[in-house]
Design an enzyme around this catalytic site. Structure first.
Site, PDB file in Angstrom:
ATOM      1  N   ILE A 127       0.846  -1.200   0.000  1.00  0.00           N
ATOM      2  CA  ILE A 127       0.000   0.000   0.000  1.00  0.00           C
ATOM      3  C   ILE A 127       0.878   1.245   0.000  1.00  0.00           C
ATOM      4  CG2 ILE A 127      -1.970  -1.102   1.134  1.00  0.00           C
ATOM      5  CD1 ILE A 127      -1.125   0.539   3.698  1.00  0.00           C
ATOM      6  N   ASP A 128       2.131   1.114   0.461  1.00  0.00           N
ATOM      7  CA  ASP A 128       3.002   2.288   0.621  1.00  0.00           C
ATOM      8  C   ASP A 128       3.478   2.865  -0.725  1.00  0.00           C
ATOM      9  OD1 ASP A 128       2.769   1.666   3.289  1.00  0.00           O
ATOM     10  OD2 ASP A 128       4.737   0.717   3.431  1.00  0.00           O
ATOM     11  N   HIS A 275      -4.933   0.045  10.164  1.00  0.00           N
ATOM     12  CA  HIS A 275      -5.042  -1.112   9.264  1.00  0.00           C
ATOM     13  C   HIS A 275      -6.312  -1.124   8.427  1.00  0.00           C
ATOM     14  CE1 HIS A 275      -1.784  -2.255  11.927  1.00  0.00           C
ATOM     15  NE2 HIS A 275      -1.385  -3.032  10.948  1.00  0.00           N
ATOM     16  N   GLN A 277      -6.755   0.842   6.265  1.00  0.00           N
ATOM     17  CA  GLN A 277      -6.199   1.159   4.942  1.00  0.00           C
ATOM     18  C   GLN A 277      -5.763  -0.074   4.160  1.00  0.00           C
ATOM     19  OE1 GLN A 277      -3.364   4.825   5.499  1.00  0.00           O
ATOM     20  NE2 GLN A 277      -3.806   3.935   7.490  1.00  0.00           N
TER      21      GLN A 277
HETATM   22  O1  F6P Z   1       4.190  -1.650   4.680  1.00  0.00           O
HETATM   23  C1  F6P Z   1       2.822  -1.611   4.859  1.00  0.00           C
HETATM   24  C2  F6P Z   1       2.472  -1.077   6.224  1.00  0.00           C
HETATM   25  O2  F6P Z   1       1.069  -1.035   6.322  1.00  0.00           O
HETATM   26  C3  F6P Z   1       3.086   0.272   6.559  1.00  0.00           C
HETATM   27  O3  F6P Z   1       2.420   1.345   5.960  1.00  0.00           O
HETATM   28  C4  F6P Z   1       3.004   0.248   8.057  1.00  0.00           C
HETATM   29  O4  F6P Z   1       3.971   1.079   8.665  1.00  0.00           O
HETATM   30  C5  F6P Z   1       3.266  -1.168   8.383  1.00  0.00           C
HETATM   31  O5  F6P Z   1       2.954  -1.930   7.228  1.00  0.00           O
HETATM   32  C6  F6P Z   1       2.483  -1.710   9.556  1.00  0.00           C
HETATM   33  O6  F6P Z   1       2.886  -2.994   9.813  1.00  0.00           O
HETATM   34  P1  F6P Z   1       2.112  -4.001  10.766  1.00  0.00           P
HETATM   35  O7  F6P Z   1       0.883  -4.451  10.048  1.00  0.00           O
HETATM   36  O8  F6P Z   1       3.071  -5.099  10.983  1.00  0.00           O
HETATM   37  O9  F6P Z   1       1.746  -3.240  12.011  1.00  0.00           O
END
Ligand code: F6P
Length: 345
Positions: A127-128, A275, A277
């Protein structure tokens, strides 16, 4: 051929659509046998697979997440991990592996290829949207749309109460999600990791906006990785690291809203989209992009294009070396930032 797939890192809408496309073309056109390793590199290390065929993927095009699971396991952080990958692929009789992931998952794919331990083709997911060598990763469009839907809703409540609403979005060390959703959502200001912000400037812009009108409201979109230029102003960093050495981000929204309220006197609230998103159904754009990537990935396998990643460039699907994709993060361009800046304040 026997072709395996894995999905690694944070999940994202469109993963199942990629799997479905690989399976459809692999089974029907190439006569392949297809399997999925469970939970990213963890499933490879532990030899856990599930069979995937057209029937198993039925109904998954609009489904978020990944039916084969994901994890942030890093074989290079496990004793004997890389060798174990080779042993496991041989034991499963796998001829080629399609790794669907972001910087971390594809970074492992690249190292395994360089070390001669696996034949891997990569598919860019996150998504980034921070992977180099591709104009877009799938999942990004969906994440931005989710943020914009939220911002549209936040406008009306912010206006009713004359408040500042700070919206914290994901994106790690790249501000793509924040910038795109800020532009599309008509944000007063967008704060991104690429541009450390001055809290005085943020407050002055808000004052200017609020004081020149009798009743007003502001939406400030802040990327989770954004930082103030004066490091002492806001403290949010968490020291916890994942297997790829990434710090867990989050908290800047709350800290910023508190600071804005304290300095300006405007009632401020933070909304952390988190999440949400990454969840739910992919947009039509992401379904199409995922499908194109999946088809291109199985074609690449049959062309023996190992160590390559499928990518989107100028609207076409091309192949690029994994090394090029994972060498450095793709950050927000100055041009796009300058477009957003016109609407600040
Ligand atoms: O890399 C995708 C992402 O959603 C980032 O935007 C975010 O910082 C990270 O993963 C969050 O990770 P986790 O789901 O392990 O908390």
């Amino acid at each position: 051929m026997k072709v395996a797939m894995l999905t690694g890192g944070g999940d994202c809408p469109g993963l199942n659509a990629v799997l479905r496309a690989i399976v459809r073309k692999g089974q029907n056109d190439y006569g392949d046998e297809l399997v999925g390793f469970l939970d990213g590199w963890r499933g490879v290390l532990e030899g856990e697979t599930m069979p995937l065929d057209v029937e198993a993927l039925r109904g998954t095009l609009p489904r978020g997440g990944t039916i084969i699971g994901s994890s942030r396991t890093n074989p290079y952080k496990v004793d004997g991990g890389p060798e174990q990958v080779r042993t496991s692929l041989e034991a499963a009789g796998v001829d080629a592996l399609i790794a669907i992931g972001g910087e971390d998952t594809l970074g492992v794919a690249q190292r395994l290829t360089a070390d001669g331990l696996a034949k891997v083709v990569g598919v860019p997911k996150t998504i980034d949207n921070d992977l180099s060598a591709t104009e877009l990763t799938f999942g990004f469009d969906t994440a931005v749309q989710i943020c914009v839907d939220a911002i549209d809703r936040l406008h009306t409540t912010a206006e009713s109460h004359d408040r500042v609403l700070v919206v914290e979005v994901m994106g790690r060390h790249a501000g793509h999600i924040a910038l795109w959703s800020g532009i599309a959502g008509g944000a007063t200001m967008v704060l991104i990791p690429e541009r450390p912000f001055d809290i005085d400037e943020v407050c002055n812009a808000l004052r200017h906006r609020h004081e020149n009108r009798s009743r007003y409201a502001s939406i400030v979109v802040v990327s989770e990785g954004a930082t103030p230029s004066d490091a002492g102003v806001l403290t949010t960093q968490n020291s916890e690291l994942d297997a790829f050495g990434h710090v867990r981000l989050g908290g800047i929204g709350d800290a910023l809203a508190r600071e804005i309220e304290q300095r300006t006197g405007y009632e401020s609230r933070a909304v952390v989209l988190g999440h949400v998103q990454r969840g739910g159904t992919p947009t039509a754009f992401d379904r199409v992009l995922s499908t194109r990537f999946g088809v291109a990935a199985i074609d690449a396998v049959h062309d023996g294009a190992f160590g390559q990643m499928v990518a989107l460039r100028a609207g076409e699907i091309v192949r690029v070396p994994l090394e090029e994709a994972t060498g450095e993060l793709k950050l927000v361009s100055d041009d796009l930032y300058d477009v957003a800046r016109i609407f600040f304040g």
